[in-house]
Scaffold this active site. Structure first.
Site, PDB file in Angstrom:
ATOM      1  CG  ASN A   1      -2.265  -0.635   0.902  1.00 30.53           C
ATOM      2  OD1 ASN A   1      -2.655  -0.750  -0.257  1.00 30.53           O
ATOM      3  ND2 ASN A   1      -2.967  -1.065   1.931  1.00 30.53           N
TER       4      ASN A   1
ATOM      5  CG  LEU B   1      -1.521  -8.574 -12.864  1.00 31.50           C
ATOM      6  CD1 LEU B   1      -1.524  -9.770 -13.800  1.00 31.50           C
ATOM      7  CD2 LEU B   1      -0.184  -7.846 -12.947  1.00 31.50           C
TER       8      LEU B   1
ATOM      9  N   GLY C   1      -6.582  -8.917 -13.705  1.00 34.21           N
ATOM     10  CA  GLY C   1      -6.647 -10.032 -12.759  1.00 34.21           C
ATOM     11  C   GLY C   1      -5.461 -10.034 -11.808  1.00 34.21           C
TER      12      GLY C   1
ATOM     13  N   GLY D   1      -7.699  -2.884  -3.722  1.00 29.40           N
ATOM     14  CA  GLY D   1      -6.603  -3.733  -3.239  1.00 29.40           C
ATOM     15  C   GLY D   1      -6.992  -4.429  -1.936  1.00 29.40           C
ATOM     16  CG  ASP D   2      -7.695  -2.133   1.391  1.00 32.97           C
ATOM     17  OD1 ASP D   2      -6.484  -2.419   1.372  1.00 32.97           O
ATOM     18  OD2 ASP D   2      -8.120  -0.988   1.580  1.00 32.97           O
TER      19      ASP D   2
ATOM     20  CG  ASP E   1     -12.392   3.544   0.692  1.00 35.34           C
ATOM     21  OD1 ASP E   1     -12.979   4.096  -0.256  1.00 35.34           O
ATOM     22  OD2 ASP E   1     -11.459   4.068   1.317  1.00 35.34           O
TER      23      ASP E   1
HETATM   24  O1  CKP Z   1      -5.094   0.079  -1.723  1.00 32.89           O
HETATM   25  P1  CKP Z   1      -6.529   0.347  -1.485  1.00 32.89           P
HETATM   26  O2  CKP Z   1      -7.128   1.274  -2.504  1.00 32.89           O
HETATM   27  O3  CKP Z   1      -7.344  -0.897  -1.339  1.00 32.89           O
HETATM   28  O4  CKP Z   1      -6.570   1.078  -0.073  1.00 32.89           O
HETATM   29  C1  CKP Z   1      -7.583   1.941   0.311  1.00 32.89           C
HETATM   30  C2  CKP Z   1      -7.419   2.457   1.709  1.00 32.89           C
HETATM   31  O5  CKP Z   1      -6.167   3.251   4.227  1.00 32.89           O
HETATM   32  C3  CKP Z   1      -8.409   3.576   1.988  1.00 32.89           C
HETATM   33  O6  CKP Z   1      -9.551   3.067   2.644  1.00 32.89           O
HETATM   34  C4  CKP Z   1      -7.643   4.571   2.819  1.00 32.89           C
HETATM   35  O7  CKP Z   1      -8.261   4.837   4.023  1.00 32.89           O
HETATM   36  C5  CKP Z   1      -6.260   3.952   3.010  1.00 32.89           C
HETATM   37  O8  CKP Z   1      -6.139   3.004   1.938  1.00 32.89           O
HETATM   38  C6  CKP Z   1      -5.185   5.023   2.979  1.00 32.89           C
HETATM   39  O9  CKP Z   1      -4.665   5.358   4.045  1.00 32.89           O
HETATM   40  O10 CKP Z   1      -4.903   5.517   1.868  1.00 32.89           O
HETATM   41 MG    MG Z   2      -3.583  -1.150  -2.068  1.00 31.78          MG
END
Ligand code: CKP
Ligand code: MG
Length: 316
Positions: free
Chosen positions: A166, A226, A230, A258-259, A298
């Site tokens: 992340n 990706l 996928g 991603g989460d 999210d």
């Molecule tokens: O990598 P992702 O887009 O799945 O992550 C999203 C999250 O924690 C979002 O909910 C946000 O609160 C965060 O990543 C962040 O701190 O950017």
């Molecule tokens: Mg992510």
């Protein structure tokens, strides 16, 4: 028994209620978000026993995080509420391309004050998996050493360590993030980067090569996301699979994808961390990623087990 422990910063999120840029909007929707609690919510909805650990201010936004996560059946018994620090907030500037820009107000927050001395063995006792992300080490002076300590203590207690890098360029410099995140890869058993993150860490190489290099650093499993294409996964035993993404006609908000992938992937791992099907985990990850990008928010659209079992797979 706790299936998954997640640790990270959860914030209050505001996004425009109207279809207008942040600068011109006057009404906002208010919710919560944080990579690790997004995963905790998703796994809880899939029937897993889930614990989220975080530091929140003793303020109304901290209360909102607690009440939202409580309503998602997440164990919050180890959460710390800090009298003197605050709960972070962030804003999303939506656009027509489904790829919003985020603006954080989190410097100096309660979560930025984590230190290695805060880590307690009882956070992990009777648990199977620890999931953390590369956001926590970016938050404060001691949060990299805190992240390392969490992973080490959990590993010593027999947990499988899952790590999503992340990478957040708004939180730290490229140089610091690359060095810190590469130092955490060897402590993880399951490493879950996006393809751009993998290239940022190791250079522009084919996906198989990137996966091989991460495996040589220590993790038993690597899954590289990706996007619409996928995901590619590799295990240290030499299994490698490319699983195509599911078709989505309506991309509204890719934040959280991603989460959602981590949620789907770990829901399969949690059933048997030492002997799960990599291919099934990749395709469950793809499925959840494709669902969550079709709405704003999210985690709100993360499905229950029943919902995914009833949704047919639409290959691209
Ligand atoms: O990598 P992702 O887009 O799945 O992550 C999203 C999250 O924690 C979002 O909910 C946000 O609160 C965060 O990543 C962040 O701190 O950017
Ligand atoms: Mg992510």
């Amino acid at each position: 028994m706790i299936d998954i422990v997640t640790i990270g910063e959860t914030m209050v999120l505001f996004y425009p209620f109207e279809n207008r840029p942040l600068k011109y909007t006057s009404l906002f929707s208010k919710t919560i978000a944080g990579a690790e609690s997004n995963v905790a919510i998703g796994l809880s909805r899939l029937g897993k026993n889930t614990r989220w650990i975080g530091r929140l201010g003793k303020d109304p936004f901290g209360d909102m995080v607690i009440s939202t996560l409580t309503s998602e059946n997440i164990d919050l018994s180890k959460v710390i509420r800090d009298e003197s620090d605050f709960t972070s907030v962030f804003f999303k500037d939506m656009n027509r391309f489904g790829d919003p820009e985020v603006f954080y107000y989190r410097k100096g927050s309660a979560s930025s004050k984590w230190e290695p001395k805060h880590v307690k063995k009882d956070w992990f006792e009777d648990s199977r998996i620890l999931h953390m992300s590369g956001i926590t080490p970016a938050l404060g002076i001691n949060t990299l050493s805190f992240t390392r300590e969490c992973m080490k203590v959990a590993k010593s207690l027999g947990l499988t360590i899952s790590f999503d890098p992340n990478i957040r360029h708004k939180l730290w410099t490229e140089e610091n993030s690359r060095e810190a995140l590469l130092s955490l890869v060897p402590l993880s058993d399951i490493f879950l980067p996006g393809i751009e993150e993998a290239k940022f860490l190791l250079g522009d190489k084919p996906v198989e090569q990137l996966a091989k290099e991460f495996i040589s650093m220590g993790p038993a499993t690597v899954a590289i996301k990706l996007g619409e294409e996928g995901a590619f996964g590799m295990s240290k035993e030499g299994d490698a699979y490319m699983v195509p993404g599911e078709k989505t006609n309506n991309i509204v908000d890719t934040v959280g994808a991603g989460d959602a992938f981590a949620t789907g992937f770990l829901s399969i791992v949690a059933d048997d961390p030492t002997n799960f099907s990599l291919m099934v985990a990749l395709s469950r990850g793809n499925k959840l990623g494709s669902i969550v990008i079709q709405e704003k928010g999210d985690w709100e659209t993360l499905p229950s087990l029943k919902m995914i079992e009833n949704t047919p797979v639409k290959s691209r």
